[in-house]
Design an enzyme around this catalytic site. Structure first.
Site, short mmCIF file in Angstrom:
data_model
loop_
_atom_site.label_atom_id
_atom_site.label_comp_id
_atom_site.label_asym_id
_atom_site.label_seq_id
_atom_site.Cartn_x
_atom_site.Cartn_y
_atom_site.Cartn_z
N ASP A 1 0.82 -1.22 0.00
CA ASP A 1 0.00 0.00 0.00
C ASP A 1 0.85 1.27 0.00
O ASP A 1 0.31 2.37 -0.05
CB ASP A 1 -0.94 0.00 1.22
CG ASP A 1 -2.03 1.06 1.13
OD1 ASP A 1 -2.51 1.30 0.00
OD2 ASP A 1 -2.39 1.64 2.17
N GLN B 1 -5.64 -2.01 -6.31
CA GLN B 1 -6.37 -1.11 -5.42
C GLN B 1 -7.13 -0.07 -6.24
O GLN B 1 -6.64 0.41 -7.27
CB GLN B 1 -5.41 -0.38 -4.48
CG GLN B 1 -6.09 0.55 -3.48
CD GLN B 1 -5.09 1.26 -2.56
OE1 GLN B 1 -4.84 2.44 -2.70
NE2 GLN B 1 -4.53 0.49 -1.62
N SER C 1 -7.94 5.29 -0.03
CA SER C 1 -8.08 3.94 -0.57
C SER C 1 -9.51 3.45 -0.33
O SER C 1 -10.07 3.65 0.75
CB SER C 1 -7.09 2.99 0.10
OG SER C 1 -5.77 3.46 -0.04
#
Length: 337
Positions: A253, A324, A274
């Site tokens: 991430d 993502q 996110s």
């Protein structure tokens, strides 16, 4: 988009028995090369001693503490994902290893209070186990995660993309060295100098060596693609692959969603977050050794952006993949918002 890394190659699959129990739970028997992190050979990584050192409160209930807090003053998504995976892994037999996880971020994380992780044992089968994890703050979920664990099963199927050809990490400067080099420019605008201070956060528990020059200045549009070498600060060791998978979830991430805004030099994010995160684990690896993180964005629109990542071992083996989607509300760069 560059064609690099798009070729498909077939890897030889080794069906020999593996004596090491840690490797027995992996999908392929090709093991990660063991090269110690020479910069801190005797210091345990804070990602293991702090971030992933969950406190067990009750059956299937764990509490996690925070280490690095981003400048947004919201919890780092990678930390929550890694701790959720760590909690799920605690409830699964040692014969199984995680092969995928899928998460939704539903509320921002509050750095002033710890996170509770409530695990639900969704299914235990002969080959697979599934766990649902709810990360909770202030009696409300901030993340919903499902992780699936699989027993090692030999197969004649084994292929992957080709790793991009890039300079080795030994030939590249660290992020800190690049920032210092960039900051030495006496003509650097004050706002850019302030932005550099955010990049140089000593609390980030990762070592980064960018392959392509980071976009310290947002005045040039570039393709939505990043290549960077990354490893955990400190020593983790071969140990349990579950720890390395949790650290990889943390790594996945970092510097991820921002890839989607690289082509837009005239705009900056007013707000970004996110929305979801997915990850697939393919082969054994060590996160305290240099790994190449290849990141690209295939789409952006409707105030959202989609990014994909691949984590490569130095020997060219694809270790893990990630994806993502995030919220990106943009304003003109000259805006004071």
């Amino acid at each position: 988009m560059a064609e690099m890394g798009r070729q498909s190659v077939v890897l030889k699959y080794n069906n020999e028995d593996v004596e090491n129990e840690t490797l027995r739970s992996q999908y392929c028997n090709d093991t990660a090369p063991s090269v110690p992190n020479s910069s801190t050979p005797d210091v345990r990584s804070v990602l293991v001693t702090s971030v992933l050192n969950l406190e067990k409160l009750d059956t299937d209930l764990y509490r996690g503490k925070h280490y690095w807090i981003p400048s947004t003053q919201r919890l780092f998504g990678g930390e929550i994902i890694s701790q959720a995976l760590g909690a799920a892994s605690e409830t699964v037999t040692g014969q199984l290893s995680v092969h995928s996880l899928h998460c939704y971020f539903v509320r921002p994380g509050d750095p002033s209070v710890p996170v509770l992780y409530q695990v639900e044992r969704t299914r235990d089968g002969r080959s697979f186990s599934v766990r649902s994890v709810k990360a909770i703050q202030h009696d409300k979920p901030i993340l919903m995660c499902q992780a699936s664990f699989h027993a090692h099963q030999p197969s004649p199927l084994a292929h992957q993309y080709t790793m991009p050809t890039v300079p080795p990490p030994e030939d590249l400067l660290t992020m800190e060295e690049l920032v210092q080099q960039y900051a030495s420019d006496h003509n650097l605008a004050e706002r850019d100098r302030r932005a550099l201070n955010k990049v140089l956060d000593p609390e980030v528990p990762l070592e980064i060596k960018p392959v392509n020059m980071p976009a310290f200045s947002r005045r040039i549009a570039i393709e939505p693609r990043k290549l960077l070498w990354v490893r955990a600060k400190g020593h983790i060791g071969e140990g349990d692959m579950r720890q390395h998978c949790c650290v990889a979830a943390y790594v996945s991430d970092y510097s991820f969603l921002g890839t989607a805004v690289l082509p837009y030099a005239d705009f900056k994010p007013q707000f970004s977050a996110s929305l979801d995160h997915a990850m697939w684990f393919h082969n054994s690896f060590r996160t305290d050794e240099w790994m190449l993180y290849e990141i690209e964005s295939s789409w952006a629109g409707h105030s959202r952006g989609l990014v994909h990542g691949r984590l490569w071992r130095q020997d060219g083996v694809l270790a893990a993949s990630s994806a993502q989607e995030g919220l990106l509300r943009m304003v003109p760069s000259e805006s004071k918002l």
